[in-house]
Design a protein around this motif. Structure first.
Motif, short mmCIF file in Angstrom:
data_model
loop_
_atom_site.label_atom_id
_atom_site.label_comp_id
_atom_site.label_asym_id
_atom_site.label_seq_id
_atom_site.Cartn_x
_atom_site.Cartn_y
_atom_site.Cartn_z
N LEU A 60 -1.81 -40.54 5.85
CA LEU A 60 -1.91 -41.97 5.57
C LEU A 60 -3.31 -42.35 5.11
O LEU A 60 -3.48 -43.06 4.11
CB LEU A 60 -1.52 -42.77 6.81
CG LEU A 60 -1.63 -44.29 6.71
CD1 LEU A 60 -0.63 -44.82 5.68
CD2 LEU A 60 -1.37 -44.92 8.07
N PHE A 61 -4.34 -41.89 5.82
CA PHE A 61 -5.70 -42.32 5.53
C PHE A 61 -6.43 -41.44 4.51
O PHE A 61 -7.32 -41.92 3.81
CB PHE A 61 -6.50 -42.42 6.83
CG PHE A 61 -5.97 -43.48 7.75
CD1 PHE A 61 -5.99 -44.82 7.38
CD2 PHE A 61 -5.40 -43.14 8.96
CE1 PHE A 61 -5.48 -45.80 8.21
CE2 PHE A 61 -4.89 -44.12 9.81
CZ PHE A 61 -4.94 -45.46 9.43
N ASP A 62 -6.07 -40.15 4.43
CA ASP A 62 -6.83 -39.24 3.58
C ASP A 62 -6.01 -38.59 2.46
O ASP A 62 -6.57 -37.93 1.60
CB ASP A 62 -7.46 -38.12 4.42
CG ASP A 62 -8.40 -38.67 5.48
OD1 ASP A 62 -9.00 -39.74 5.25
OD2 ASP A 62 -8.55 -38.02 6.54
N GLY A 63 -4.70 -38.75 2.50
CA GLY A 63 -3.83 -38.10 1.52
C GLY A 63 -3.95 -38.71 0.14
O GLY A 63 -4.36 -39.86 -0.02
N ASP A 64 -3.57 -37.92 -0.84
CA ASP A 64 -3.60 -38.38 -2.23
C ASP A 64 -2.30 -39.08 -2.60
O ASP A 64 -1.21 -38.62 -2.23
CB ASP A 64 -3.80 -37.18 -3.17
CG ASP A 64 -5.19 -36.57 -3.03
OD1 ASP A 64 -6.14 -37.31 -2.72
OD2 ASP A 64 -5.30 -35.34 -3.21
N ALA A 65 -2.42 -40.16 -3.35
CA ALA A 65 -1.25 -40.88 -3.82
C ALA A 65 -0.40 -39.96 -4.69
O ALA A 65 -0.93 -39.16 -5.47
CB ALA A 65 -1.67 -42.12 -4.60
N GLY A 66 0.90 -40.07 -4.52
CA GLY A 66 1.82 -39.26 -5.32
C GLY A 66 2.04 -37.86 -4.81
O GLY A 66 2.81 -37.10 -5.39
N CYS A 67 1.40 -37.50 -3.70
CA CYS A 67 1.57 -36.15 -3.15
C CYS A 67 2.66 -36.13 -2.09
O CYS A 67 2.91 -37.11 -1.40
CB CYS A 67 0.27 -35.66 -2.53
SG CYS A 67 -0.92 -35.12 -3.76
N ILE A 68 3.27 -34.98 -1.97
CA ILE A 68 4.30 -34.73 -0.96
C ILE A 68 3.69 -33.78 0.06
O ILE A 68 3.16 -32.74 -0.30
CB ILE A 68 5.57 -34.12 -1.57
CG1 ILE A 68 6.16 -35.08 -2.62
CG2 ILE A 68 6.58 -33.78 -0.49
CD1 ILE A 68 7.26 -34.47 -3.45
N TYR A 69 3.77 -34.16 1.33
CA TYR A 69 3.20 -33.35 2.39
C TYR A 69 4.29 -32.96 3.38
O TYR A 69 5.02 -33.82 3.88
CB TYR A 69 2.11 -34.13 3.14
CG TYR A 69 0.93 -34.50 2.27
CD1 TYR A 69 -0.10 -33.59 2.07
CD2 TYR A 69 0.85 -35.74 1.65
CE1 TYR A 69 -1.20 -33.91 1.28
CE2 TYR A 69 -0.24 -36.07 0.86
CZ TYR A 69 -1.26 -35.15 0.67
OH TYR A 69 -2.34 -35.47 -0.11
N ASN A 70 4.39 -31.68 3.67
CA ASN A 70 5.29 -31.19 4.71
C ASN A 70 4.51 -31.15 6.01
O ASN A 70 3.43 -30.54 6.07
CB ASN A 70 5.78 -29.77 4.39
CG ASN A 70 6.68 -29.73 3.19
OD1 ASN A 70 7.34 -30.70 2.85
ND2 ASN A 70 6.73 -28.59 2.52
#
Length: 155
Positions: free
Chosen positions: A71-81
């Motif tokens: 939520l705070f550090d992830g990149d927009a448009g990325c998918i995280y498992n």
């Protein structure tokens, strides 16, 4: 992903893999809660298949930390498992729960449903390398408070 592409929204997608911990519903039907409830009640533990199929289980505290990280550090448009990459067989899980609950439950094997995967393990490479997140709670470490929760919930 469509909203990210069409509207340039700051969208991040999280795919949550097998998660467990205190406050799960007694009747939610997941393998961890089923096995714990069966063991604490002294009923047979039901394994579908021969028990060799593997799963990886993420303790809820680790999952919440992963969600916050994305939520705070992830990149927009990325998918995280998000999940734990340590695999155990379903048979091993059943025996571990019997041991941790000091149960006299026996293991009963039933037919494996045709759509049940033999392996379920998340690929967490991007969340590990890009965000430095990795599930850190061992299965036994997470099962102990989960078992305590179910012990009280079944009273």
């Amino acid at each position: 992903m469509d909203y990210y592409r069409q509207h340039s929204l700051n969208t991040k997608i999280i795919r949550i893999f097998n998660t467990y911990g205190p406050n799960m519903s007694v009747s939610d039907g997941r393998v961890v809660s089923n096995f714990i409830c069966q063991a604490l009640s002294g009923r047979p533990i039901t394994i579908y298949g021969d028990g060799s199929q593997t799963r990886s289980f993420c303790y809820v505290k680790d999952l919440v930390a992963g969600i916050e990280k994305v939520l705070f550090d992830g990149d927009a448009g990325c998918i995280y498992n998000l999940g734990n990459t340590s695999e155990v067989s379903v048979g091993y899980l059943a025996q571990m729960i019997i041991d941790l609950t000091d149960s006299s439950s026996e293991i009963v094997y039933k037919s494996l449903p045709t759509d049940d995967p033999l392996v379920r393990k998340p690929d967490t490479l991007n969340v590990e390398t890009d965000l430095g997140w990795r599930a850190s709670t061992s299965l036994e470490e997470g099962l102990l408070p989960t078992i305590d929760y179910f012990r009280n919930a079944l009273k």
